[in-house]
Design an enzyme around this catalytic site. Structure first.
Site, PDB file in Angstrom:
ATOM      1  N   LYS A 104     -48.233 -82.399 -21.438  1.00 52.22           N
ATOM      2  CA  LYS A 104     -47.221 -83.305 -20.883  1.00 52.22           C
ATOM      3  C   LYS A 104     -45.889 -83.043 -21.577  1.00 52.22           C
ATOM      4  O   LYS A 104     -45.823 -82.999 -22.814  1.00 52.22           O
ATOM      5  CB  LYS A 104     -47.660 -84.758 -21.083  1.00 52.22           C
ATOM      6  N   HIS A 106     -42.938 -84.905 -21.063  1.00 46.56           N
ATOM      7  CA  HIS A 106     -42.018 -86.036 -21.088  1.00 46.56           C
ATOM      8  C   HIS A 106     -42.772 -87.283 -21.563  1.00 46.56           C
ATOM      9  O   HIS A 106     -43.983 -87.352 -21.462  1.00 46.56           O
ATOM     10  CB  HIS A 106     -41.426 -86.294 -19.690  1.00 46.56           C
TER      11      HIS A 106
END
Length: 224
Positions: A104, A106
């Site tokens: 991921k 963000h």
């Protein structure tokens, strides 16, 4: 056989987690039995599952660890349930950590969910079942990449008692040989067969002569 093992076998059957028939496994092997931890879906089932894991981990590894690592995806709820149970049963706060399948970029960035791993952490990996050891081959480098992490061992619910990727010894024994940490299970498939073979449970025979023959044939090919 210990009473808690009999109880756990019945728990797997009642939860429709342990099934018999014909299944193609992640390893490509065709098996007459299959364990699907994704079938633990209710609060009561997850509470009991966490308690079984916590007791087995405490029995085999003691309290000298900091984190339960549950590989994605099925290992995630198991590690959470076991961490909750460990706190309740033994009064020790254990952190949980899992990996994502995709990094991921963000918000809560990175490949890990839950607690971050840091130098000096002692980790117990927790999985539903290990057939060939392939999942550990994927998990091990993820954990090692986080720093100086000591892996205390692996705990699974069912030891399928099959050859590992090397094709010579059992998957759990092969894991110890290759990575240097112990691997244990709450029950073995041998114990499951011993307990259920031609034994009525709630009015049903789960392993009859025909299925027992299929299991024996499977172990002739893949058994360790």
């Amino acid at each position: 056989m210990e009473a808690y093992k009999q109880e756990f076998i019945e728990f797997m059957v009642d939860s429709q987690v342990l099934n018999f028939g014909e299944f193609t496994l992640k390893s490509g092997r065709k098996s007459p039995f299959f364990m699907n931890a994704g079938a633990y879906v209710t609060g009561t089932q997850l509470r009991r599952l966490g308690e079984y894991y916590a007791k087995a981990i405490h029995e085999n590894f003691g309290d000298d660890f900091d984190v339960l690592f549950g590989p994605a995806y099925k290992g995630i709820p198991i590690s959470v349930a076991a961490a909750i149970a460990y706190s309740g049963l033994y009064g020790k706060e254990i952190r949980y950590c899992s990996n994502r399948k995709e990094v991921k970029d963000h918000g809560d960035v990175g490949i890990l969910l839950g607690s971050k791993l840091k130098d000096g952490d002692k980790v117990v990996i927790i999985e539903d079942v290990t057939t060939s050891g392939k999942s550990i081959e994927e998990t091990f480098p993820i954990i090692q990449a986080q720093g100086r992490i000591e892996i205390k061992g692996l705990m699974v619910s069912l030891n399928r008692m099959e050859k590992g990727l090397g094709g010579k010894v059992g998957a759990l024994a092969e894991i110890k040989e290759k990575y240097g940490f112990d691997a244990h299970a709450i029950v073995t498939m041998q114990e499951v067969v011993e307990y259920l073979y031609n034994r009525p449970y709630k009015g049903q025979i789960y392993i009859d002569d025909k299925l027992k023959a299929a299991i024996d044939e499977y172990y002739e090919a893949y058994g360790a």
